[in-house]
Design an enzyme around this catalytic site. Structure first.
Site, short mmCIF file in Angstrom:
data_model
loop_
_atom_site.label_atom_id
_atom_site.label_comp_id
_atom_site.label_asym_id
_atom_site.label_seq_id
_atom_site.Cartn_x
_atom_site.Cartn_y
_atom_site.Cartn_z
N LYS A 1 5.16 -0.19 3.45
CA LYS A 1 4.20 0.61 2.67
C LYS A 1 3.76 -0.13 1.41
CE LYS A 1 5.55 4.00 -0.33
NZ LYS A 1 4.82 3.83 -1.60
N ASN A 2 4.72 -0.64 0.67
CA ASN A 2 4.38 -1.23 -0.63
C ASN A 2 3.68 -2.59 -0.51
OD1 ASN A 2 5.37 0.99 -1.86
ND2 ASN A 2 7.21 0.02 -2.69
N ASP A 49 14.33 1.81 -5.06
CA ASP A 49 13.89 2.60 -3.91
C ASP A 49 15.01 2.85 -2.88
OD1 ASP A 49 11.41 2.87 -5.00
OD2 ASP A 49 10.38 1.49 -3.64
N ARG A 76 6.02 6.39 -15.99
CA ARG A 76 5.34 5.29 -15.29
C ARG A 76 4.00 4.88 -15.90
NH1 ARG A 76 6.49 6.11 -8.90
NH2 ARG A 76 6.12 3.88 -8.82
N CYS A 88 4.91 11.41 -12.95
CA CYS A 88 5.30 11.80 -11.60
C CYS A 88 6.76 12.18 -11.64
CB CYS A 88 5.04 10.68 -10.60
SG CYS A 88 6.17 9.32 -10.74
N ARG A 122 0.11 7.09 -6.74
CA ARG A 122 -0.04 6.26 -7.93
C ARG A 122 -0.47 4.83 -7.59
NH1 ARG A 122 2.15 6.82 -12.48
NH2 ARG A 122 2.51 4.58 -12.34
N VAL A 130 15.60 1.37 -13.60
CA VAL A 130 14.16 1.11 -13.49
C VAL A 130 13.33 2.32 -13.90
CG1 VAL A 130 12.30 0.35 -11.97
CG2 VAL A 130 14.59 -0.61 -11.69
N ARG A 171 4.64 10.26 3.30
CA ARG A 171 3.93 9.25 2.52
C ARG A 171 4.49 7.86 2.81
NH1 ARG A 171 4.78 9.75 -3.14
NH2 ARG A 171 3.75 7.76 -2.93
#
Ligand code: UD1
Length: 419
Positions: free
Chosen positions: A22-23, A306, A122, A117, A93, A328, A398
């Site tokens: 995804k990223n 993550d 962020r 969020c 985002r 983070v 998502r």
């Protein structure tokens, strides 16, 4: 709203095919806006965030065609609106990554500020600072970032912190700038590297890929290409934890073991037998209960934020006490309250969760709050006695392709309840 229902308690066993990252695919789709010709992307995961990004590029005028293998052909030539609305950016985002390409290629962009969020505030100050350093005129008005530039000029950009999408935005802007850009303190995440590799395939000149110092020699134009997106390391890690938490055996196929070193080493500490091949990772708990592990998140190559929620879930049923430190994002423990509902013993102290493993958790009704938190609740449901219902499952769609089908293929008793 749809939910997922899990009957827990069964060790998982079998093979699972890992989807594209995804990223990586989100910024790569945005990068297509930089080209003068169509770009075709393969290994694209079927995810809600991908659909949202396609919708965004479509609204801008780009033409997108998807074939039956989920290969996406993006023709950026008709792009004529340089606008990313709040309605879209607030749900995803990552849409901020259109900012760099738009201002570099079309000389203007209007992109909504993402706002807060569930996992923290962020901010995007680094994106703005970097683009300004390359010569963009930027104002923030009415919740929108408005950027203008003639042709950007290469410069030295020093990021205050390693930011993934920040590095991506500056790198994408720099590829069409006049002269050389040096990005210091760049993020080294594999997804940043994948984007850089794709841009180079389109004719960009980026070196230092995979280090904290990226050097981008600006070019006049980018051409079309075909590119396969890298496999998703977070999806891989999530399925491996599914194997570990249930005392099972899971083989993740079509993945990249070399980008999961920190995660694999923690799984070994938890008692897993891990073996890897070029594109396969096998995890075997040999029926044993996991041991608690301490985890501290930080930018790549350290342990990824993550994967934090998934390891919190793992510690819930592990032998011993594990300390999870989130460095983070400031507010990334939304899953903890939900895990308590299953009987977990977790104490929160600032950015630390002290998780005392319990021998058994019991199923309950839970609510998903963000993407990775949702994954951790599903994992916990796999091992809790009885039935666990995870509501608001749209968060998981998502970022995970067919999670219930993939887990079902490993023997989990899991089903989706439509609204
Ligand atoms: C990306 C990932 C996300 C992952 C995160 C950290 C995508 C689409 N998303 O998010 O899944 O959890 O990296 O690995 O790739 N920061 C600032 N100012 C900025 C930018 C960032 O202060 O301008 C801070 C953030 O608040 C955070 C830290 O820097 O504390 C890292 O964030 P960043 O790497 O930018 O996260 P994202 O790129 O949004």
């Amino acid at each position: 709203m749809a939910s997922i229902v899990i009957s827990g308690g069964k060790p998982l066993s079998g093979d699972v095919w890992i989807s594209g990252a995804k990223n990586a695919v989100l910024p790569i789709l945005a990068a297509c806006l930089l080209a003068d010709e169509p770009v075709t992307l393969g290994n694209v995961p079927h995810l809600h965030d991908v659909t949202t990004t396609m919708e965004l590029l479509g609204q801008m005028g780009a033409e997108l065609v998807v074939d039956e293998h989920m290969r996406i052909r993006v023709d950026p030539r008709p792009t004529s609106r340089f606008f990313a609305p709040y309605e879209l950016v607030k749900t995803m985002r990552a849409a901020i990554v259109v900012l760099g390409p738009l201002v570099a290629k079309y000389g203007e962009a209007e992109v909504s500020l993402p706002g807060g969020c569930a996992i923290g505030s962020r901010p995007v100050d680094q994106h703005i600072k970097g683009l300004r350093t390359l010569g963009a005129e930027i104002s923030v008005e009415n919740g929108y970032i408005k950027a203008r530039a003639k042709r950007l000029k290469g410069a030295r950009v020093t990021m205050d912190m390693a930011t993934v999408t920040g590095t991506e935005n500056i790198m994408m802007a720099a590829v069409l700038a006049k002269g050389t850009t040096v990005i210091e303190n760049a993020a080294e995440e594999p997804e940043v590297c994948d984007l850089a590799d794709c841009l180079n395939r389109m004719g960009a000149q980026i070196s230092g890929i995979g280090t904290t110092r990226l050097v981008v020699d600006g070019v006049e134009r980018l051409h079309g290409t075909e590119y396969d997106v890298l496999p998703d390391r977070i999806e891989t890690g999530t399925f491996l934890v599914a194997g570990a938490i249930t005392g099972g055996r899971v083989r993740a196929k079509h993945t990249r073991p070399e980008v999961l070193k920190s995660v694999l080493s923690k799984l070994e500490d938890a008692g897993a037998h891990v073996s890897t091949d070029t594109d396969t990772i096998e995890l075997d708990m040999r029926g044993k209960r996991p041991r608690a592990v301490d985890v501290s998140t930080a930018p790549y190559p350290a342990f990824p934020t993550d994967m934090q929620a998934q390891f919190t879930a793992l510690n819930c049923v592990a032998e011993g006490t594990g300390v999870i430190t989130e460095n983070v994002f400031e507010n990334r423990f939304m899953h903890v309250q939900e895990l308590h509902r299953l009987g977990a013993d977790i104490k929160l102290e600032g950015n630390t969760a002290i998780v005392r493993g319990v021998p058994k958790m019991s199923g309950a009704q839970l609510m998903a709050t963000d993407l990775r938190a949702s994954a951790s609740l599903v994992l916990a449901g796999l091992v809790a006695d009885g039935e666990t219902v995870v509501d608001r499952i749209y968060h998981i769609d998502r970022g995970y392709e067919n999670i219930e089908e993939k887990l079902g293929g490993l023997g989990a008793q899991i089903r989706r309840l439509p609204t």
